[in-house]
Design an enzyme around this catalytic site. Sequence first.
Site, short mmCIF file in Angstrom:
data_model
loop_
_atom_site.label_atom_id
_atom_site.label_comp_id
_atom_site.label_asym_id
_atom_site.label_seq_id
_atom_site.Cartn_x
_atom_site.Cartn_y
_atom_site.Cartn_z
N HIS A 85 27.47 51.90 36.96
CA HIS A 85 26.77 53.04 36.39
C HIS A 85 25.54 52.56 35.65
O HIS A 85 25.33 51.36 35.49
CB HIS A 85 27.69 53.88 35.50
CG HIS A 85 28.21 53.23 34.27
ND1 HIS A 85 29.02 52.12 34.29
CD2 HIS A 85 28.04 53.53 32.94
CE1 HIS A 85 29.34 51.78 33.05
NE2 HIS A 85 28.74 52.61 32.21
N HIS A 111 25.35 47.67 31.15
CA HIS A 111 25.91 47.28 32.45
C HIS A 111 24.82 46.86 33.43
O HIS A 111 25.14 46.35 34.51
CB HIS A 111 26.74 48.41 33.04
CG HIS A 111 27.99 48.70 32.24
ND1 HIS A 111 29.23 48.24 32.61
CD2 HIS A 111 28.16 49.35 31.07
CE1 HIS A 111 30.12 48.60 31.69
NE2 HIS A 111 29.49 49.28 30.75
N HIS A 133 32.75 59.51 32.57
CA HIS A 133 31.98 58.79 31.55
C HIS A 133 30.50 59.08 31.76
O HIS A 133 29.77 59.43 30.83
CB HIS A 133 32.28 57.30 31.67
CG HIS A 133 31.51 56.43 30.73
ND1 HIS A 133 31.68 56.46 29.37
CD2 HIS A 133 30.58 55.46 30.97
CE1 HIS A 133 30.87 55.57 28.80
NE2 HIS A 133 30.20 54.95 29.76
N ASP A 153 33.73 51.73 33.04
CA ASP A 153 34.05 52.62 31.92
C ASP A 153 34.72 53.91 32.36
O ASP A 153 34.61 54.95 31.69
CB ASP A 153 32.77 52.93 31.13
CG ASP A 153 32.16 51.68 30.49
OD1 ASP A 153 32.75 50.59 30.65
OD2 ASP A 153 31.11 51.80 29.86
#
Length: 257
Positions: free
Chosen positions: A58, A63, A116, A135
């Site tokens: 994502h 990340h 998320h 996540d």
Amino acid sequence: MTMPLEIVTLPCLSDNYAFLIHNPASGETALVDAPEAGAIRAALSERGWGLDRILLTHHHWDHVDGVAELREAYGAKVIGAAADASRLPPLDMAVEDGGTYPLLGEEVQVMDVSGHTVGHIAFYIPGAEAVFTADSLMALGCGRLFEGTPQQMWASLSQLAALPPQTMVYSGHEYTQANGAFAVTVDPGNPALQSRISDIAEARGNGLPTVPSSLQLELDTNPFLRAADRAIRAHLGMQDAEDAEVFAEIRKRKDNF
């Protein structure tokens, strides 16, 4: 016999994880998420590995922040969700929910696990009995719902919960001890949870990661997968509610914990 993939859990930033996936036969290496370049480059150098692919779950900065430097340093190809391509670093391959493609000699299945964020994906490698969830499903928890609805996240978690129970879950953060402190407030009579909390304290006391965890352990102890559990429903006073409603209440309580 083919050699199994080697998977390295790599701490990054203050509490993130990235994951190196290495095929010892071909020498190829992939990375799942890139919170920072420095720690990842050091781990690759230590092992004498290059970097061929970067898989992104994502768009959140913690990340993807290392992608540009890693792409420049290694020439790695970047793979991410077509549905979230506008918010991700430039992609060499855009993948969609339900799609499959070869990676390091194994088949990877792409799963939309929105909640998320919308457009969050997980990467499931059946041959390695591994799923990279970032996540979405987390060790003893799930990601906060920044963009999606409780119904979306419950559908995502239900999809992950249906994978083979021996699957190892590689999630994106070291939140497990805090997640355990919350979990026991909604599932206080669960002996498996109590045992896991003790194991987590020992692991963290020794500086060891609690990620990955087995899906079976999550099914037994993670309240966000256990909305159908009678004891949890009774504790919440929601015996007749829909599973998604119970999940939403658990998520709301975690948000305010």
